[in-house]
Each structure stands twice: as C-alpha cells, then as structure tokens.
Design a protein around this motif. Structure first.
Motif, PDB file in Angstrom:
ATOM      1  N   LEU A 118       0.948  -1.143  -0.074  1.00 11.79           N
ATOM      2  CA  LEU A 118       0.118   0.126  -0.061  1.00 11.79           C
ATOM      3  C   LEU A 118       1.023   1.173   0.004  1.00 11.79           C
ATOM      4  CD1 LEU A 118      -3.117  -0.396   2.528  1.00 11.79           C
ATOM      5  CD2 LEU A 118      -2.801  -0.812  -0.107  1.00 11.79           C
ATOM      6  N   THR A 121       1.700   2.006  -3.472  1.00 11.32           N
ATOM      7  CA  THR A 121       0.423   2.619  -4.180  1.00 11.32           C
ATOM      8  C   THR A 121       0.178   3.883  -3.810  1.00 11.32           C
ATOM      9  OG1 THR A 121      -0.517   0.312  -4.044  1.00 11.32           O
ATOM     10  CG2 THR A 121      -1.959   1.981  -4.445  1.00 11.32           C
ATOM     11  N   TRP A 122       0.299   4.349  -2.608  1.00  9.57           N
ATOM     12  CA  TRP A 122       0.146   5.659  -2.238  1.00  9.57           C
ATOM     13  C   TRP A 122       1.052   6.652  -2.733  1.00  9.57           C
ATOM     14  CZ3 TRP A 122      -1.721   3.503   3.024  1.00  9.57           C
ATOM     15  CH2 TRP A 122      -2.987   3.928   3.245  1.00  9.57           C
ATOM     16  N   GLN A 125       0.514   7.166  -6.304  1.00  4.96           N
ATOM     17  CA  GLN A 125      -0.656   7.982  -6.354  1.00  4.96           C
ATOM     18  C   GLN A 125      -0.128   9.393  -6.419  1.00  4.96           C
ATOM     19  OE1 GLN A 125      -3.823   7.126  -3.707  1.00  4.96           O
ATOM     20  NE2 GLN A 125      -4.885   9.055  -3.990  1.00  4.96           N
ATOM     21  N   THR A 126       0.689   9.976  -5.563  1.00  7.45           N
ATOM     22  CA  THR A 126       1.270  11.292  -5.477  1.00  7.45           C
ATOM     23  C   THR A 126       1.905  11.616  -6.534  1.00  7.45           C
ATOM     24  OG1 THR A 126       3.431  10.775  -4.652  1.00  7.45           O
ATOM     25  CG2 THR A 126       1.514  10.806  -2.722  1.00  7.45           C
ATOM     26  N   THR A 128       0.636  10.666  -9.430  1.00  2.54           N
ATOM     27  CA  THR A 128      -0.551  10.580 -10.821  1.00  2.54           C
ATOM     28  C   THR A 128      -0.067   9.288 -11.493  1.00  2.54           C
ATOM     29  OG1 THR A 128      -0.955  12.926 -10.288  1.00  2.54           O
ATOM     30  CG2 THR A 128      -2.262  11.822 -12.063  1.00  2.54           C
ATOM     31  N   THR A 129       0.256   8.284 -11.165  1.00  4.35           N
ATOM     32  CA  THR A 129       0.864   7.186 -11.946  1.00  4.35           C
ATOM     33  C   THR A 129       0.227   6.017 -11.631  1.00  4.35           C
ATOM     34  OG1 THR A 129       3.090   8.296 -11.706  1.00  4.35           O
ATOM     35  CG2 THR A 129       2.974   6.049 -12.540  1.00  4.35           C
ATOM     36  N   TRP A 130      -0.319   5.341 -12.482  1.00  6.92           N
ATOM     37  CA  TRP A 130      -1.287   4.100 -12.593  1.00  6.92           C
ATOM     38  C   TRP A 130      -0.265   3.053 -12.966  1.00  6.92           C
ATOM     39  CZ3 TRP A 130      -6.684   3.312 -11.933  1.00  6.92           C
ATOM     40  CH2 TRP A 130      -6.958   1.937 -12.492  1.00  6.92           C
ATOM     41  N   THR A 131       0.121   2.185 -12.016  1.00  5.29           N
ATOM     42  CA  THR A 131       1.298   1.297 -12.032  1.00  5.29           C
ATOM     43  C   THR A 131       0.650   0.098 -11.689  1.00  5.29           C
ATOM     44  OG1 THR A 131       2.877   3.008 -12.048  1.00  5.29           O
ATOM     45  CG2 THR A 131       3.515   0.704 -12.116  1.00  5.29           C
ATOM     46  N   TYR A 132       0.136  -0.846 -12.491  1.00  6.24           N
ATOM     47  CA  TYR A 132      -0.378  -2.105 -12.011  1.00  6.24           C
ATOM     48  C   TYR A 132       0.904  -2.977 -11.732  1.00  6.24           C
ATOM     49  CZ  TYR A 132      -1.989  -7.049 -12.764  1.00  6.24           C
ATOM     50  OH  TYR A 132      -2.379  -8.319 -12.483  1.00  6.24           O
ATOM     51  N   ARG A 133       0.552  -3.712 -10.361  1.00  3.71           N
ATOM     52  CA  ARG A 133       1.556  -4.742  -9.976  1.00  3.71           C
ATOM     53  C   ARG A 133       0.819  -5.761  -9.343  1.00  3.71           C
ATOM     54  NH1 ARG A 133       1.315  -0.127  -7.122  1.00  3.71           N
ATOM     55  NH2 ARG A 133       2.320  -0.718  -5.258  1.00  3.71           N
ATOM     56  N   THR A 134       1.388  -6.903  -9.374  1.00  4.04           N
ATOM     57  CA  THR A 134       0.831  -8.073  -8.387  1.00  4.04           C
ATOM     58  C   THR A 134       1.416  -7.866  -6.873  1.00  4.04           C
ATOM     59  OG1 THR A 134       2.614  -9.587  -9.373  1.00  4.04           O
ATOM     60  CG2 THR A 134       0.408  -9.416 -10.242  1.00  4.04           C
ATOM     61  N   THR A 135       0.563  -8.445  -6.091  1.00  2.05           N
ATOM     62  CA  THR A 135       1.292  -8.095  -4.623  1.00  2.05           C
ATOM     63  C   THR A 135       0.918  -9.725  -4.000  1.00  2.05           C
ATOM     64  OG1 THR A 135      -0.795  -7.426  -3.811  1.00  2.05           O
ATOM     65  CG2 THR A 135       0.581  -5.865  -4.432  1.00  2.05           C
TER      66      THR A 135
ATOM     67  N   GLU B  16       0.038  -4.670 -19.067  1.00  2.00           N
ATOM     68  CA  GLU B  16       0.748  -4.601 -17.865  1.00  2.00           C
ATOM     69  C   GLU B  16       0.354  -5.969 -17.553  1.00  2.00           C
ATOM     70  OE1 GLU B  16      -1.179  -1.347 -15.698  1.00  2.00           O
ATOM     71  OE2 GLU B  16       1.019  -0.492 -15.668  1.00  2.00           O
ATOM     72  N   ARG B 119      -1.167   5.841   6.133  1.00  2.00           N
ATOM     73  CA  ARG B 119      -0.734   6.968   5.213  1.00  2.00           C
ATOM     74  C   ARG B 119      -0.167   8.110   5.921  1.00  2.00           C
ATOM     75  NH1 ARG B 119      -4.552   9.192   0.532  1.00  2.00           N
ATOM     76  NH2 ARG B 119      -2.743  10.005  -1.072  1.00  2.00           N
ATOM     77  N   TRP B 269      -6.870  11.514  -7.733  1.00  2.00           N
ATOM     78  CA  TRP B 269      -5.526  11.340  -7.404  1.00  2.00           C
ATOM     79  C   TRP B 269      -4.810  12.031  -6.401  1.00  2.00           C
ATOM     80  CZ3 TRP B 269      -2.739   7.367  -9.749  1.00  2.00           C
ATOM     81  CH2 TRP B 269      -3.232   7.008 -11.195  1.00  2.00           C
ATOM     82  N   LEU B 275      -7.509   6.244  -1.524  1.00  2.00           N
ATOM     83  CA  LEU B 275      -6.620   5.415  -2.101  1.00  2.00           C
ATOM     84  C   LEU B 275      -6.827   5.041  -3.248  1.00  2.00           C
ATOM     85  CD1 LEU B 275      -4.007   3.277  -1.905  1.00  2.00           C
ATOM     86  CD2 LEU B 275      -5.777   1.742  -0.861  1.00  2.00           C
ATOM     87  N   VAL B 276      -5.917   5.390  -4.411  1.00  2.00           N
ATOM     88  CA  VAL B 276      -6.096   5.107  -5.569  1.00  2.00           C
ATOM     89  C   VAL B 276      -5.409   3.899  -6.119  1.00  2.00           C
ATOM     90  CG1 VAL B 276      -5.858   5.901  -8.127  1.00  2.00           C
ATOM     91  CG2 VAL B 276      -6.807   7.339  -6.371  1.00  2.00           C
ATOM     92  N   PRO B 278      -4.489   0.767  -8.896  1.00  2.00           N
ATOM     93  CA  PRO B 278      -4.768   0.294 -10.120  1.00  2.00           C
ATOM     94  C   PRO B 278      -5.406  -0.995 -10.657  1.00  2.00           C
ATOM     95  CG  PRO B 278      -2.327   0.506  -9.576  1.00  2.00           C
ATOM     96  CD  PRO B 278      -3.164   0.772  -8.337  1.00  2.00           C
ATOM     97  N   MET B 280      -5.771  -3.800  -9.059  1.00  2.00           N
ATOM     98  CA  MET B 280      -4.879  -4.840  -8.778  1.00  2.00           C
ATOM     99  C   MET B 280      -5.305  -5.528  -7.471  1.00  2.00           C
ATOM    100  SD  MET B 280      -1.764  -2.390  -7.694  1.00  2.00           S
ATOM    101  CE  MET B 280      -0.961  -3.575  -6.438  1.00  2.00           C
ATOM    102  N   ASP B 283      -5.083  -9.377  -7.723  1.00  2.00           N
ATOM    103  CA  ASP B 283      -3.821  -9.894  -8.509  1.00  2.00           C
ATOM    104  C   ASP B 283      -2.652 -10.093  -7.645  1.00  2.00           C
ATOM    105  OD1 ASP B 283      -5.764  -9.560 -10.404  1.00  2.00           O
ATOM    106  OD2 ASP B 283      -4.433  -8.441 -11.751  1.00  2.00           O
ATOM    107  N   TYR B 284      -2.617 -11.442  -7.020  1.00  2.00           N
ATOM    108  CA  TYR B 284      -1.420 -11.730  -6.349  1.00  2.00           C
ATOM    109  C   TYR B 284      -0.469 -12.331  -7.162  1.00  2.00           C
ATOM    110  CZ  TYR B 284      -4.217 -16.281  -6.543  1.00  2.00           C
ATOM    111  OH  TYR B 284      -4.799 -17.233  -7.151  1.00  2.00           O
ATOM    112  N   ARG B 285       0.955 -12.436  -6.586  1.00  2.00           N
ATOM    113  CA  ARG B 285       1.754 -13.184  -7.382  1.00  2.00           C
ATOM    114  C   ARG B 285       1.551 -14.513  -7.706  1.00  2.00           C
ATOM    115  NH1 ARG B 285       4.521  -9.189  -4.409  1.00  2.00           N
ATOM    116  NH2 ARG B 285       4.577 -10.504  -2.535  1.00  2.00           N
TER     117      ARG B 285
END
Lengths: 321, 321
Positions: A118, A121-122, A125-126, A128-135, B16, B119, B269, B275-276, B278, B280, B283-285
């Motif tokens: 998280l 992700t925050w 967010q600061t 303004t970037t949408w970056t998909y990841r798996t967690t 992605e 946060r 944003w 909390l924004v 993307p 996800m 979607d876990y590893r």
C-alpha cells in the motif's frame, strides 16, 4: 467505601499524551497531579502513585524520599522504565489488557499494508501514476510471535484468524491450550528461519534485550518482515538497520525504538522499507478512559483491602501468566 | 482425452498483465494467441475463446464473424465488458473463486490502514516528524458488504473474523445460513446510515450501476469509509468526489473507476483521503497459474462433454449463487 487514600498522578515528561480523565476517579479520593519530582508537601500522606506518563523513568528517587507510598500503578503495559531496587518495598501494577485489541489490529494493518504494497500504491498516487503490480497474500504464510503475554496472544490469535500459521515464542518451551507448542526464545534463530513474519511483543528485561540480532535477521531472510510493538532494545537497532539496508530482510514496521522520539539522524526515517510509528500502536481514541477504568478497579480493591490485579513480578519485570 | 479443440487466447489490450502460463494447457490442445481482432485464419476452426485480458470489450464483433465459437471463458470475475446480444449463442464462464482470498485481504488492508492512519504516519515519516496521535479500532465497528457472490462473502467473512458487525446486501432481501438476514439493495440508504464501512463487491449490471449516489454517501456520513473492489460505475464518481471533498464521508479506498486507467485529470488522485489502486486488489503473485487452473479444469470438462463450472447467466451478468 474503604480507607481514605491520597493518589499522586504523575503526568510528565511526554507533552503529547492525552490528559488522564481524573473525573472518573471516586469523588472522595484526594488526587494530586505532580511532575517527575514531587515536592515534600505533595508526597506527604500519599500512599498511591499513578504513573500516567509511560516515559517517566525516575521512580527510584521518589521512592527513596518516602516510606508512605505502598502502591505504584503504571498506565502502560511495559514497565521497564520503572524498574529499580526500591520497588521491592511497594506493589507495582500495570494496565495489562487495555491495548490487546488495538495493538493486534495495528500489527495486522502493518502486515497487510506490507503484503499489499500500500505504501508504494500511495507513493505512485502522489505522482499520478497508474502502475499495475501483483502483490502477496497473507493466508498461508508463517509467523512467529515472540511474547506470551496478553498482547502477544492477541496478535497470535488475530493472525491465526486470517489463516496465518503462527508459532508462539516464550522464555521457555511449553505447551499452550490455544497455540499448541510454545517455543523457547533460545531457539529464535531456527524459528526465524522457518517463518515469513517475526512479531515482537515482549517486555524489556535482561532476557529480551538484544534478543533479535544479525544472526536472527539473517535467518529470517530476504522475504522476512519484522514488526516490533514491544520495546526497542529487544532488537539490536544497528543490526536491523544493516539488515534493512542490505536486503537481508525485506522490511520492518516499528512502533518502538532504542531512543524515543526516534532521533532525526536515525537512518530508519528515510528507509522505504520501514514504517516508523511514533509509539502509538496501542493508543486508540478514548483509550485513556479504559486505562483509567483499570486503575479505578484496582483502587476500589485497594481501598477494600482486597488483592490487586495485574501485579508485576519485580524480578521478572512483567505480570506473570 | 475427449474431443480435439482449438483455443484462441485473447491477450490485449492491457500491456501490464502477466502473460498466461500456456504451458499449463494440455499438449494436445491447439492454442493460438490473438489480439482484439483475430484474422479469419485464426478464427477458423476455433471453438473456444479464452479472454485473458479483463479490459477486452469487443466480443460482439468476434462472435458475429463466426458460428463455430461455442464457449467463451473470461480470466476475470466481472464480465460486464463482454456482455453483448451475441452471447446468447454461446456459453460464457468466468474465473469465480480465484480472487476471494486476495481481494478480501486487500479490503482488510485498506480498512485497517485507514483505521490506523498509516498513510499519515508514512507522510510524517518522510518529513522526519515524530507526531504521536491516537487512532481507531476496527473491532466493534459496523460494515455493510454489498455483493453476495463469492468475493462479497469472503470479505464479509474476514471482516467478521475481526469482530466487525457485518450486514450482507444483495439484490433482494433474504436469509443466509452464514450471515443471517441479507438486506436488499433497495434499502441501501438506510443501511448506509447504520454502518461505518460500505464495501462494494458487485458485478456491473443495470441494477448495480449508480447504486451508490449522493444520497447513500450522505447517509453513510462523515466518519464513513467507502471501499470499491467491484466496478467503478457502481458509484456515481462525481458524487463520490463531492462527498470526499466536502467531508460528507471520511475516506475511500478504490481499486476500480469509471475509466481505467484513471485519467490524470481526475481529482481523486490528489485527495489525501483516497486510496487510488490500479485495479490490482485481486492480483497476487502467481494468480495467473490459479487462473489457468480454473480454465484447464473447465477445458477438461468441455472435452469430455461434461457441464462447465462458473457459467454466467447472460441475463443477470454474473454466475448465479
């Protein structure tokens, strides 16, 4: 009801703490708010000392100035700062139980925020970037909770509720009706090697000082997370800094430190894989009311001549199970 | 084993996403990776379409170009983007179950991070500022979970495990063996007025579009938290922005939006109480392995002529209970 009593309430040195809700004390109790060095007049006739401020660390000098004080109550769970030879002449009680739910929830928050990334992700967010990841997933991971007191048990319980496989670690090996085999902290290196998460919820005693060092952190490994809600010196802080810097472990969530407030020059502040929390994991809105309830319950027992709850074993430094 | 089959695996438009682990498919299956507009040659003889990319939204044109496709499988739970009249001629299945644990853990992470103000703790950390605060407790709070599918139930279950009092909300009122009285979403205003936390885990259908509007948010109130892990248009996004800006509600944790990726000019944003994420939360590893397992299980059923699992009711837009 019962004997007359004069209570000193010790309020310093931490200016940030909520004030004690003294209006919850019985009206016929003589209450005097004092600082770290009460005057002779304040001390005169006082039999009870309520240490409201958990940072207070000069109990010995007060006890040496009076033979009338019989009972010291701490508005905290950890009482390491109050330990002194003079305690042998009085009864010390703590506020065991008040923080069980709140601290165990804070541990879950810190662990889940780590698993779900998280903070990143925050940060994104600061920007303004949408970056998909798996967690990650918490269920099915393994945790060791060091500390068999009420807080450690509450943490182990809540982690178990979320399908984490929990090992409870105490001073000595044993069997527990809820958590099965309790491991002794002498085996911490091999225990750390078998888990993803190491949670520390122990009082600060000679036996828990520097319990977690480079060897334990090395065993925990590069995917490991350390959470400390007990007392800072349980971890060798310089070893922890090295381990976090070098990727020996993945991350740490820390609510306690060697020196509090954490000095501005500590490298922990700037580490992206560290949560620096200002010793607040247990302090929920309104906690001071529940804290005062623990004291007033004991005060009623005291005035009636009954035995007190949450009596600290001065040799051990905590309330025995 | 069973009939021969040619499977088209549709991979775009989201660059992605992890690639599908096609090596997990049986070796005797003819697998062709295609884009959103397969060629006639690619379509020829294909009976199965596996929509790997959850952003794909042009199923109708493909189905109009072939009468051979009989089964469309979605590597997602929500299938709103695939809905089209041509679906009446084929069977649509989804990947129900894969995300139950991961999404419900993400919801807990978002909720606990809010309750514990993590946060702000991280923000203060970046400023090397030790600022003690009191925070909240999750236990004893009240939540409404809108959505009675497997994800909604997993969320309700995990919140309950942490002593949250959960109300489950479905299309229609009813009784549930696990969660007791299920409320109908027609009562969402009065339900929102009675809870601290409103979690949305519903498929996007005509009945769930704009389900949460200014009136519902007003009822939820200034201490209320909204979490959306379903689909963006379930909330009237402009109403949500207003409610967050004006303090009508406290905060929101959003994994889905009206338009994804969330446009750079969205006010969400920059909001400190949002909390924004993307898209996800689930979607876990390694999720793609479990996702492929759901498909290969159904593929085996298909080749043997057995009935498929997770068949979507095209009139409802989701897999019925």
């Amino acid at each position: 009801m019962g004997r007359d009593v004069k209570v000193l309430v010790l309020l310093e040195p931490d200016p940030e703490l909520p004030p004690p809700p003294l209006d919850l004390l019985p009206a016929d109790v003589d209450v005097v708010q004092v600082g770290p060095t009460p005057s002779d007049e304040e001390l005169a006739g006082a039999t009870v000392l309520y240490v409201w401020d958990h940072r207070f660390a000069d109990l010995g000098p007060i006890l040496r100035r009076t033979t009338q004080l019989q009972w010291v109550h701490a508005a905290s769970i950890g009482v390491n700062r109050l330990m002194c030879p003079e305690l042998s002449a009085v009864t010390l009680t703590n506020s065991r139980g008040v923080f069980d739910t709140s601290i165990s929830e804070w541990v879950l928050a810190a662990v889940l925020a780590h698993v779900k990334d998280l903070r990143e992700t925050w940060r994104l967010q600061t920007e303004t970037t949408w970056t998909y990841r798996t967690t990650g997933r918490l269920a099915g991971t393994r945790a060791a909770v060091v500390g068999t007191g009420s807080i450690g048990r509450a943490i182990a319980d809540r982690l178990s509720r979320l399908d984490v496989r929990v090992t409870l670690v105490g001073r000595r090996p044993g069997e527990d009706p809820t958590f099965g085999t309790v491991h002794g902290s002498d085996d911490l290196v091999s225990i750390a090697a078998a888990v993803d998460l190491l949670v520390l919820a122990v009082p600060l005693t000679p036996g828990t000082t520097a319990l977690v060092d480079a060897e334990v952190l090395g065993a925990l490994g590069p995917r490991g997370l350390v959470v400390n809600v007990g007392r800072g010196p349980t971890i060798v802080e310089s070893d922890l800094v090295d381990a976090l810097r070098n990727g020996t472990i993945a991350a740490a969530a820390l609510d306690v430190f060697d020196v509090e407030p954490l000095p501005a020059d500590s490298p922990l502040w700037a580490m992206p894989n560290v949560l620096v929390s200002p010793h607040m994991s247990g302090d929920y809105r309104g906690f001071e009311v529940d804290m005062m309830d623990v004291f007033t319950d004991n005060l009623e027992r005291w005035r009636r001549g009954n035995s007190l709850r949450n009596v600290v074993d001065p040799a051990a430094g905590y309330v025995p199970q």
